[in-house]
Design a protein around this motif. Structure first.
Motif: not given
Length: 242
Positions: A48-49, A87-92, A120-123
């Motif tokens: 969560l960033i 890793c490969d990162a993608v927003r959930i 304003d945080f997203d997983f």
């Protein structure tokens, strides 16, 4: 224990890592920061960033990242166990996927609860491509994970049933486990928050400890057998999650 199993056990022994992303501000240079993470049932990592964070901007520009975890030790740093995870990162996206990520993440990071709703945080989901684990001198190797390696063999329903049973009917055992790991605070009490093939996690306040099975489990009955054996054991393998 194989180098692969050691690497997975090590990854599950922590809940934060140094993140290296590609700098959007200074192309060609890596950018270091720190992020929290948890392991999802499908074997990916969830973090969560903040949308305002530089590393989030970097990830959206280039999703190829690495995480670095090093053993907490007073010894020579280069003699300590350490793990690099590519890793490969993608927003959930999607309400159900976000809710699933939130349920898992906040169980381990209760102080961050509802950040994705109120701030304003997203997983983000981090899919593991490859790992480099150094356990010690001449004990190292690259690991390409199989799909099933970190995937939880226990269904969501089975996990919740085990967690509820332990929290409701075995409080004395939970306290003993917590004491074994040095996880004792003044307020509240211990709560099991997760269980998978390799062990289970107990939280007390904002601290969490990991307890390891002597060998991986595949079904609920295996968990029951391991828990009974642990309740009778004089020593329990555990560590605080950092």
């Amino acid at each position: 224990m194989s180098i692969k199993e050691q690497a997975y056990t090590f990854l599950m022994s922590y809940r934060s890592a140094v993140l290296s992303s590609h700098s959007a501000e200074c192309p060609g240079y890596p950018f270091g920061s720190v992020i929290p993470y948890v392991i999802a049932d499908d074997g990916t990592l969830v973090t969560l960033i903040s949308r305002l964070a530089q590393h989030t901007k970097n990830i959206l520009d280039n999703p190829k990242i690495s995480l670095f975890v090093q053993a907490v030790s007073n010894d020579e740093p280069q003699a300590s166990a350490r793990l690099t995870v590519l890793c490969d990162a993608v927003r959930i996206e999607g309400e159900s996927d976000i809710q699933s990520a939130a349920g898992r993440f906040y169980a381990y990071w209760p102080s961050n609860k509802d950040y994705h709703l109120n701030l304003d945080f997203d997983f983000f989901r981090l899919s593991i491509l490859k790992l480099r684990f150094i356990a010690g001198f001449s004990k190292m190797g690259w690991i390409v994970p199989e799909v099933q390696d970190l995937r939880n063999p226990l269904s969501t329903e089975d996990q919740q049933s085990i967690i509820d049973h332990m929290n409701q009917d075995h409080r004395d055992a939970m306290i003993r486990y917590a004491q074994t790991a040095g996880l004792v605070l003044d307020d509240g009490g211990p709560t099991m928050v997760g269980v998978n093939a390799y062990g289970f996690d107990v939280a007390w306040g904002d601290r969490t400890a990991r307890f390891f099975f002597d060998e991986p489990v595949a079904e609920p009955m295996d968990v029951r057998k391991r828990m009974i054996a642990m309740s009778k054991a004089t020593e329990i393998k555990a560590c605080l999650l950092h």
